[in-house]
Design a protein around this motif. Sequence first.
Motif, PDB file in Angstrom:
ATOM      1  N   ARG A 171      43.783  22.123 -15.257  1.00  0.00           N
ATOM      2  CA  ARG A 171      44.651  21.282 -14.443  1.00  0.00           C
ATOM      3  C   ARG A 171      44.935  19.956 -15.141  1.00  0.00           C
ATOM      4  NH1 ARG A 171      45.862  22.811  -9.555  1.00  0.00           N
ATOM      5  NH2 ARG A 171      44.856  24.644  -8.661  1.00  0.00           N
ATOM      6  N   TRP A 172      43.932  19.447 -15.860  1.00  0.00           N
ATOM      7  CA  TRP A 172      44.131  18.194 -16.601  1.00  0.00           C
ATOM      8  C   TRP A 172      45.157  18.387 -17.720  1.00  0.00           C
ATOM      9  CZ3 TRP A 172      43.289  16.648 -21.680  1.00  0.00           C
ATOM     10  CH2 TRP A 172      43.363  15.270 -21.915  1.00  0.00           C
ATOM     11  N   GLY A 175      48.489  18.547 -16.110  1.00  0.00           N
ATOM     12  CA  GLY A 175      48.818  17.434 -15.227  1.00  0.00           C
ATOM     13  C   GLY A 175      49.030  17.854 -13.793  1.00  0.00           C
ATOM     14  N   LEU A 176      48.218  18.807 -13.309  1.00  0.00           N
ATOM     15  CA  LEU A 176      48.371  19.350 -11.964  1.00  0.00           C
ATOM     16  C   LEU A 176      47.458  18.646 -10.975  1.00  0.00           C
ATOM     17  CD1 LEU A 176      48.387  23.167 -12.820  1.00  0.00           C
ATOM     18  CD2 LEU A 176      50.383  21.692 -12.424  1.00  0.00           C
ATOM     19  N   ASP A 177      47.985  18.335  -9.816  1.00  0.00           N
ATOM     20  CA  ASP A 177      47.160  17.812  -8.736  1.00  0.00           C
ATOM     21  C   ASP A 177      46.400  18.959  -8.086  1.00  0.00           C
ATOM     22  OD1 ASP A 177      48.100  15.218  -9.120  1.00  0.00           O
ATOM     23  OD2 ASP A 177      49.837  15.556  -7.813  1.00  0.00           O
ATOM     24  N   ARG A 178      45.384  18.605  -7.306  1.00  0.00           N
ATOM     25  CA  ARG A 178      44.606  19.634  -6.625  1.00  0.00           C
ATOM     26  C   ARG A 178      45.522  20.450  -5.696  1.00  0.00           C
ATOM     27  NH1 ARG A 178      39.272  20.319  -5.846  1.00  0.00           N
ATOM     28  NH2 ARG A 178      38.857  18.272  -6.812  1.00  0.00           N
ATOM     29  N   GLU A 180      48.075  22.135  -6.604  1.00  0.00           N
ATOM     30  CA  GLU A 180      49.394  22.346  -7.196  1.00  0.00           C
ATOM     31  C   GLU A 180      49.356  23.530  -8.157  1.00  0.00           C
ATOM     32  OE1 GLU A 180      52.772  19.827  -9.762  1.00  0.00           O
ATOM     33  OE2 GLU A 180      50.785  18.973  -9.352  1.00  0.00           O
TER      34      GLU A 180
END
Length: 311
Positions: A171-172, A175-178, A180
């Motif tokens: 996710r990092w 660049g994904l939010d929780r 997403e």
Amino acid sequence: MSTIPEKDLPPGRHRALKEHLMREIASNQPPLPVRSPVWRRPALVAPVTAAALSVAVVIGVSVTRDAASDGPSRPHSAVSDRPERRSSESAAHLLERVAVAAAKLPSGAEGDKFVYTKTDDYHWKSDPAKTVGDCPRTLEAHPYGVQERWESVDGQYAVLGLPNDTEGMYRWLYGLDRGEKPSGKRSADEAAFVKASGLLTGSLLPPKTAAALYRAVSKIPGLIVVEGARDAANRTGVAVVMDGVAAISFGQGGEPRSELIFDEKTLAYMGESTVNLSAPENRCQSLAAGDLVGSVAILERAVVEKKGERP
């Protein structure tokens, strides 16, 4: 940046112009059989501008050697006799082996210590604003070569703010939010690969973080493995590559390939390279298929007690 007069061509430029002439002559000859691309360092060089992410505070100094633009060609500028070849191993399998090896490494960094890194850097780039005749001139103004740097651990090595688990690291990278979901776009995959490349090259990661990063990279679509990948120091290794993306950019059109290179025996990370895959489209393009566009070879990385100390 100073401009070199036309009458005072930089070292290697005469050879590059000769290569252009030879290509003109060769165009009138019968075509030769197609061969696999080989690694060849172009005669003209410029500095590395790798997109390395810094997760430590830089308070040391950089020492550059063999950096004079008017110096002799380095010994590893010759054409490679070992072309890259695709491996039967999958990227996921190789990166899992790399992750297992990375997780076993000792951390060794805590308190007021420093991370010492020694690299060999190379970057080819043309500037359309500067020409020789009607062709872009390659810039040769900045240092390149063997460099050393010291980064303060500054108490942040164990808590860099990076995830230690594969899903969190994935996710990092994207660049994904929780909660997403990934977009599924090729551009997002390319950006994640370049982001991972910069982090690996620019930082000494804790073992668990490094292992999580390798496993997260293995989830990026479109990766393949090639053997015989070559870095700026002329070392060969096995590489996880992504075609069509340039982690180290260059000013010539073409088809790039970005590579994360590992030692075939120890599986240690050796550095990153970007290679040009396409043949020149016109007489002004100096890079042939297989030419190295840019590379950061990590020659040595270790934890030391103080700034300026070498392992």
